[in-house]
Each structure stands twice: as structure tokens, then as C-alpha cells.
Motif scaffolding. Structure first.
Motif, PDB file in Angstrom:
ATOM      1  N   LYS A 233       0.736  -1.169  -0.007  1.00 49.02           N
ATOM      2  CA  LYS A 233      -0.062  -0.074   0.021  1.00 49.02           C
ATOM      3  C   LYS A 233       0.929   1.346   0.018  1.00 49.02           C
ATOM      4  CE  LYS A 233      -3.705  -2.171   2.366  1.00 49.02           C
ATOM      5  NZ  LYS A 233      -4.447  -2.478   3.772  1.00 49.02           N
ATOM      6  N   GLY A 234       2.331   1.129  -0.036  1.00 53.12           N
ATOM      7  CA  GLY A 234       3.041   2.471  -0.012  1.00 53.12           C
ATOM      8  C   GLY A 234       4.277   1.841   0.400  1.00 53.12           C
ATOM      9  N   THR A 235       4.961   2.956   0.788  1.00 56.25           N
ATOM     10  CA  THR A 235       6.540   2.875   1.521  1.00 56.25           C
ATOM     11  C   THR A 235       6.776   3.803   2.737  1.00 56.25           C
ATOM     12  OG1 THR A 235       7.493   4.581   0.099  1.00 56.25           O
ATOM     13  CG2 THR A 235       7.447   2.525  -0.800  1.00 56.25           C
ATOM     14  N   GLU A 256       4.504   7.169   2.279  1.00 56.98           N
ATOM     15  CA  GLU A 256       4.230   7.591   1.065  1.00 56.98           C
ATOM     16  C   GLU A 256       3.162   6.602   0.439  1.00 56.98           C
ATOM     17  OE1 GLU A 256       7.810  10.364  -0.883  1.00 56.98           O
ATOM     18  OE2 GLU A 256       8.158   8.024  -0.944  1.00 56.98           O
ATOM     19  N   SER A 257       2.210   6.962  -0.563  1.00 51.45           N
ATOM     20  CA  SER A 257       1.308   6.053  -0.969  1.00 51.45           C
ATOM     21  C   SER A 257       0.570   6.482  -2.222  1.00 51.45           C
ATOM     22  CB  SER A 257       0.243   5.810  -0.165  1.00 51.45           C
ATOM     23  OG  SER A 257      -0.745   4.628  -0.776  1.00 51.45           O
ATOM     24  N   GLY A 258       0.195   5.752  -3.108  1.00 49.96           N
ATOM     25  CA  GLY A 258      -0.152   6.048  -4.483  1.00 49.96           C
ATOM     26  C   GLY A 258      -1.838   6.252  -4.520  1.00 49.96           C
ATOM     27  N   GLY A 261      -5.011   4.188  -2.567  1.00 50.71           N
ATOM     28  CA  GLY A 261      -4.355   3.575  -1.318  1.00 50.71           C
ATOM     29  C   GLY A 261      -4.998   3.479  -0.114  1.00 50.71           C
ATOM     30  N   VAL A 321       3.532  10.962  -5.745  1.00 50.33           N
ATOM     31  CA  VAL A 321       2.622  10.513  -4.759  1.00 50.33           C
ATOM     32  C   VAL A 321       1.388  11.305  -4.597  1.00 50.33           C
ATOM     33  CG1 VAL A 321       4.751   9.256  -3.654  1.00 50.33           C
ATOM     34  CG2 VAL A 321       3.899  11.558  -2.970  1.00 50.33           C
ATOM     35  N   GLN A 324       1.665  11.803   1.181  1.00 48.42           N
ATOM     36  CA  GLN A 324       2.778  12.037   1.713  1.00 48.42           C
ATOM     37  C   GLN A 324       2.679  12.647   2.956  1.00 48.42           C
ATOM     38  OE1 GLN A 324       5.982  14.482   0.663  1.00 48.42           O
ATOM     39  NE2 GLN A 324       7.267  12.857   0.067  1.00 48.42           N
TER      40      GLN A 324
END
Length: 348
Positions: A233-235, A256-258, A261, A321, A324
Motif C-alpha cells: 500500500k505504499g512505502t 508515501e502511497s499512490g 491506497g 505520490v 505523503q
């Protein structure tokens, strides 16, 4: 008939002006069935605040100048009468936060915050805009701070902050754990706050704190490896790691996620969390209530408070992103050990 005028009469404790104005405004839009024109109706109201406020926008928080009484705002814009201004974004007063606080420090061009220390509170700095320099005791090399950099400052560590730019204001987030120093921002005469914000007037008194308070650690977000979040789901980037700081006071992640998410309903057990949204938008669900999430918004999640976050599916932005955000957790939580990889936070 339709209500044509409304008036608030307080019995007992007076209603705050903002609340009274809100009730009056709402009442003039009411229609009351079965009431004759010209009649006067008295309706009893009682109000109880919730234990916590979960969201606040940074733009809605008053900007204050050093030494200003409560309610006095600084003039907006890059030209400032004071060398720096500040905002109390999240504390016990406005959001019911007890374990920590979050403030925003705006340092004017070529200005500085004098040498000081916080005897009881550790502090995390995160640069939102501009460039700054952190100065420590004699013999300690200054740290140049750029946008996206974070610093853990142990309790009792003497330090000064300088804006290295001559044209723009340096904007820095400050998290205090435990809270206390931020109280002088609300009331310069607050005795407890003054004791927790100790100005170092003689540099010979600027000594390093004991090692059990932790060590100074700084990191740049773009130099810390990104670790995947569960479910793809992200980093997350671990900017302030208890293993590096040698302190269990706080953990800070850049997450961070796109588009689209989401984080399903969960809680953080005994830990409290403050989130500062750096970019993007979405929706926060706390219990059965939903709150819109936008850039430069602060979210507070108390211990054991179930919540979920859903990102908007499509949004035009100048970044890759959609969401964030900076996550400050106290007490510190176990998260991916990215600090072991190259580019990990550096200690002093």
C-alpha cells in the motif's frame, strides 16, 4: 413559522462567543411547525466537548510572535517584524494531546532562534521549507538542514537554529516529547513552559546532556531507504529510529502511497500518533465519523483509537505520490529496520 431572530442567553457558565454566534446563525434558518407568527420560544441547550479533536488545518492556527499575548497574530508574509514566529499545531489545549505536542516555527531571512535547551523534553525537527542550520555546544560541528531533513534533539541538548537564506522564510516542524516547551508559545508568562524552554545566555553553560537522554541524530528523507508497507500500500522511510537515537521517546516515519491506497481500520495500542500531511488528499475515518484529509493538515490519533485512512483515487499533482505524510509516534513503535541500510540516519 420561520425563525426571524435568535438570541443566546447563558445561564451558569457563559457560552464561548464562537459557539453562541454559531447557534444564532443556525437558528435563523429553522422553521418551527405549530408556532404562531410573533411568538417567542425558549429552547434549552447544553454542550459537551469531545475528548479529542482529530484534525486541524495549519492555516487555521493563529501565527504568534515571541512574547505576544494569547490571541495576538503575526502579520502574514515574508517580511516580519520579529525574527521568527510560531504556531501551536497540536497540544492539549486544541486537540487534547497529552503525550506530545507539534508546533511550526517560521524563521525569517537571516534570522535565528537563540541558544536554548529543553531540560525534560526531546525534540524532533523537520524542515518543510527553506534551509536552516542547527548549532550545538562549542566543539560540535553545525548541521546544515535542507527541506525534507529530520533531526532528533535529546532532552537537555543546547541548540540554536539559524535561517541560512536571505530571501525566504525557513519553515520547520517541532515535536516535543513529552510536551511542555510549547506552553510559552501560548503564554510567555507560563511558569512551567518557561522552565521547559531554558535560554542559554552564557555559552560556557552549553554542555552536552547525559548519554541516557539519547544522542543527536539527523537524516535526509531522500537518503533513507524506502521499505514497503504491508499489502503493497505504499512505502515508509524511518527518519527517527529509537535504535539510532538511543531513546524510546519517539519514532518518525515519512509515509508515501499512490492513488486509491488505503489503511483498513486499526489502532496503535498504547501509542499516540500525530500525522502532518505533506501532500495529497483523502479521508480519515475515526469511529463512525469521516474527516477530509488535505495538504498541511494535522491529524491526531489517541492511544487505542480505531481509525482508517483512504486516499483519493485520482488527483493532479506536481509529485508522483498522492499522499505523503509525516508520522510522529510516541511511545516509539517497532517498524521496518531501514536504519540498518546505507543512507540511514546519522548520529552525533
Amino acid at each position: 413559522g420561520k425563525v426571524t431572530a435568535a438570541e443566546v442567553e447563558s445561564r451558569g457558565q457563559a457560552a464561548p462567543e464562537v459557539l453562541a454566534t454559531c447557534v444564532q446563525s443556525a437558528a435563523t434558518s429553522w422553521t418551527m411547525e405549530g408556532i404562531e407568527a410573533g411568538a417567542k420560544v425558549v429552547l434549552p441547550f447544553s454542550f459537551r466537548t469531545q475528548n479529542n479533536q482529530f484534525t486541524v488545518k495549519a492555516e487555521d492556527v493563529p501565527e504568534r510572535v515571541p512574547g505576544a499575548a494569547a490571541g495576538k497574530k503575526a502579520k502574514p508574509g515574508p517580511k516580519r517584524e520579529a525574527p521568527y514566529t510560531y504556531k501551536v499545531l497540536a497540544d492539549e489545549t486544541n486537540m487534547g494531546v497529552k503525550a506530545m505536542s507539534l508546533t511550526q516555527l517560521n524563521i525569517g531571512p537571516a534570522s535565528r532562534v537563540a541558544m536554548h535547551r529543553h531540560p525534560r523534553s526531546a525534540k524532533v525537527l523537520y524542515v518543510l521549507k527553506g534551509h536552516a542550520r542547527l548549532l550545538g555546544p562549542a566543539g560540535v560541528e553545525p548541521i546544515k538542514l535542507d527541506e525534507g531533513m529530520a533531526v532528533f534533539v535529546p532532552a537537555g541538548y543546547p541548540h540554536a537554529l539559524e535561517n541560512m537564506g536571505r530571501q525566504t522564510t525557513a519553515v520547520v516542524l517541532q515535536a516535543f516529547v513529552p510536551p511542555g516547551p510549547e506552553r510559552v508559545y501560548r503564554n510567555p508568562a507560563d511558569a512551567f513552559g518557561r522552565a521547559e524552554f531554558e535560554v542559554v545566555r552564557d555559552t560556557r553553560d552549553a554542555k552536552l546532556p547525559p548519554e541516557e537522554n539519547g544522542v543527536l541524530v539527523f537524516s535526509a528523507a531522500n537518503a533513507v531507504p524506502a521499505s514497503p508497507l504491508p499489502g503493497g500500500k505504499g512505502t515508509t522511510r524511518l527518519l527517527v529510529d529509537p535504535k539510532a537515537t538511543r531513546s524510546q521517546a519517539v519514532t518518525v516515519n515519512l509515509i508515501e502511497s499512490g492513488p486509491g491506497g488505503d489503511w483498513a481500520r486499526h489502532d496503535h495500542g498504547h501509542a499516540a500518533e500525530i500525522i502532518y500531511v505533506l501532500s495529497g488528499s483523502g479521508k480519515l475515518t475515526v469511529g463512525s465519523e469521516e474527516y477530509p484529509v488535505v495538504s498541511d493538515q494535522i491529524l491526531y490519533l489517541p492511544p487505542a483509537q480505531p481509525h482508517a485512512i483512504k486516499l483519493n483515487p485520482v488527483e493532479k499533482m506536481d509529485k508522483a505520490v498522492v499522499l505523503q505524510f509525516l508520522s510522529v509516534v510516541q511511545p516509539s513503535e517497532a517498524i521496518p529496520a531501514s536504519a540498518k541500510a546505507a543512507g540511514a540516519p546519522r548520529a552525533r
